[in-house]
Scaffold this active site. Structure first.
Site, PDB file in Angstrom:
ATOM      1  CG  ASN A  38      28.382  43.046  41.144  1.00  0.00           C
ATOM      2  OD1 ASN A  38      28.100  41.866  41.334  1.00  0.00           O
ATOM      3  ND2 ASN A  38      27.563  44.024  41.512  1.00  0.00           N
ATOM      4  CD  GLU A 170      13.482  37.865  57.211  1.00  0.00           C
ATOM      5  OE1 GLU A 170      14.025  38.036  58.307  1.00  0.00           O
ATOM      6  OE2 GLU A 170      14.080  37.996  56.125  1.00  0.00           O
TER       7      GLU A 170
END
Length: 397
Positions: A38, A170
Site C-alpha cells: 500500500n 453526504e
C-alpha cells in the site's frame, strides 16, 4: 529453495484489508508468504471521508494504521507505490523494487471518472483520500478568508458539488452543517453562501427509493442546498462550471463526486477492461488468469438482472472474504467458492442527526437512519479491528 506459495495483495482498501485479515486468520504458519502493498501505512475509511472534507470531523479519525490491523508475523507489509503489473512474468514492479507472486490480489482502488468533461481533471477537487479531503477542508476555509479581503467576490462563497450520488449527497449534508459555523467565525452573512448540487441524471441518488430521495432533497433544500437535477456539467473552468445550454455558474470551489473508474495500471497490464474495470468470473478471477483476483473498484460484476453492481465498500468487503477463502482453497487443492453478493442495506447521511436508508427490507429516515448509519460504521470497525478499534475510533463515527 522455498516452495511456499507467494500471495501479493495490492492495495489496503476494503477488499485488500479484508483479504489480508482473513488470510491471516485461515492460513497456517508457513502455508503461504503473504505480502500487502500500500502506498500509505494506513487504511482509510472511504465512507467517512465526506465529514473531514466538509470540516465537520478530523481527517485522522478516518484512518487506521495498518500495523494495528495485521499480524506482522503472518503478513509482510510493504509501503510503496505500484508502478506496473506484469502478469506474464508473475511480477509487480514497485517504485523501489520488484515483487514476484504465485497469486495476486488487485485492489488498488479507483480514479475519478470525468466522462470526458473538459476541465474537470484540472479544476475540480475529489473526495478520494485523506490528503484530498485535507485539501478540500483547507480550501473551503480559505475561501471565507479571501472573501473578507475581497467582499465583491461572491464566487468565493459559492460551492459546487458535481454529482448527486451518495458521496455528493453526504458531502453537501455535512457542508451545509458547517457553513453557519464558518459564517460566524469569519463574520459573513449566511445569505451570501450558495451550495449547488448538480446532477445530470433525472433524479438525485439514481436507483435509490424515490420516497427516500424526496425526503433527502427536502431535508437538504431546507439546509440551503440548491439542486440542479437533470442538468449536465458541460465544462469546468478556473471560474466555475458551464451547465445546460451555456449557463455559467461562477465558483472558486468545484468538487466532483460524479463517478469512479478503475485503475489505469490494470489497463496497462493488458487485462480487458470496461472503464478500467475487469469483468471477473464468479470466483473473482481475471479471465485467463486463474491466479489473479481483482476486487472492489477494479472489478466488474453483474447482478442477476444483468446490471453492474455499484463499487461500494459493502461489496468490496464481501469480495475480500471470498477471495481469501478461494486463495486458501487453491493452496490446499480444495474447491473454490462462487461469489454471491448479499445486500445488507444502504444508508446515506444527510448531516448531523439526519439520514435515509434501506435495510432489512424496510425504509428508514431521520434519526433512526442516522443511528443505523453509525451502527454500520461501528460494525466495520469491529470486523477489521475488534473491540479495541471500536473503543478507539467509534466515538467519532
Amino acid at each position: 529453495m522455498s516452495n511456499i506459495p507467494k500471495i501479493v495483495i495490492l492495495g489496503a482498501g476494503y477488499g485488500g484489508v479484508l483479504t489480508a485479515l482473513r488470510l491471516q486468520k485461515e492460513l497456517n504458519y508457513n502455508e503461504a508468504d503473504v505480502t500487502l502493498v500500500n502506498k500509505h501505512d494506513y487504511h482509510y475509511i472511504t465512507t467517512h471521508l465526506h465529514m473531514p472534507a466538509a470540516g465537520t470531523d478530523n481527517p485522522e479519525n478516518a484512518r487506521v494504521s495498518i500495523s494495528k490491523l495485521i499480524d506482522e508475523f503472518k503478513i509482510d507489509f510493504v509501503k510503496s507505490t505500484v508502478v506496473q503489473i506484469r502478469p506474464q512474468d508473475k511480477k509487480v514492479i514497485l517504485e523501489d523494487g520488484t515483487l514476484s507472486y504465485d497469486y495476486l490480489v488487485v485492489g488498488l482502488g479507483g480514479e475519478p471518472e470525468t466522462f470526458g468533461i473538459p476541465g474537470l481533471g484540472e479544476h475540480a477537487m475529489n473526495i478520494r483520500s485523506i490528503n484530498s479531503v485535507r485539501l478540500i477542508r483547507e480550501h473551503i476555509d480559505y475561501q471565507f478568508a479571501r472573501f473578507k479581503r475581497e467582499p465583491h467576490r461572491t464566487d468565493y462563497l459559492t460551492f459546487i458539488v458535481g454529482g448527486a450520488g451518495f458521496t455528493g449527497i453526504e458531502f453537501v449534508g455535512e457542508l451545509s452543517d458547517r457553513i453557519p459555523e464558518l459564517c460566524k467565525q469569519f463574520d459573513v452573512d449566511p445569505a451570501l453562501v450558495k451550495i449547488y448540487n448538480i446532477e445530470a441524471a433525472p433524479t438525485a441518488l439514481p436507483g435509490f427509493d424515490p420516497e427516500l430521495v424526496e425526503y433527502a432533497m427536502d431535508v437538504l433544500t431546507k439546509k440551503n442546498v440548491t439542486f440542479r437535477i437533470g442538468t449536465a456539467i458541460k465544462e469546468c473552468t478556473a471560474e466555475g462550471v458551464v451547465v445546460g445550454e451555456g449557463e455559467e455558474i461562477k465558483s472558486a470551489t468545484v468538487i466532483w463526486t460524479g463517478g469512479i473508474r478503475g485503475n489505469r495500471l490494470i489497463e496497462d497490464a493488458g487485462f480487458e477492461t470496461m472503464r478500467g474495470r475487469v469483468k471477473i468470473d464468479d470466483q473473482l478471477r481475471a479471465p485467463g488468469h486463474e491466479n489473479i483476483y481483482i476486487l472492489g473498484d477494479n472489478s466488474l460484476m453483474f447482478n442477476p438482472e444483468g446490471r453492474p453492481y455499484p463499487p461500494t465498500a459493502q461489496i468490496a468487503m464481501q469480495q475480500g472474504v471470498v477471495c481469501a477463502h478461494n486463495l486458501v482453497a487453491s493452496i490446499r487443492n480444495q474447491p473454490l467458492k462462487a461469489f454471491a453478493f448479499s445486500n445488507k442495506g444502504t444508508v446515506a447521511s444527510l448531516g448531523k442527526g439526519e439520514a435515509i436508508g434501506l435495510a432489512f427490507g424496510k425504509k428508514y429516515k431521520g434519526r433512526v437512519a442516522a443511528w443505523l448509519k453509525k451502527m454500520i460504521d461501528l460494525r466495520y470497525l469491529f470486523i477489521i479491528g475488534g473491540i479495541p478499534l471500536v473503543l478507539r475510533k467509534g466515538k467519532f463515527f
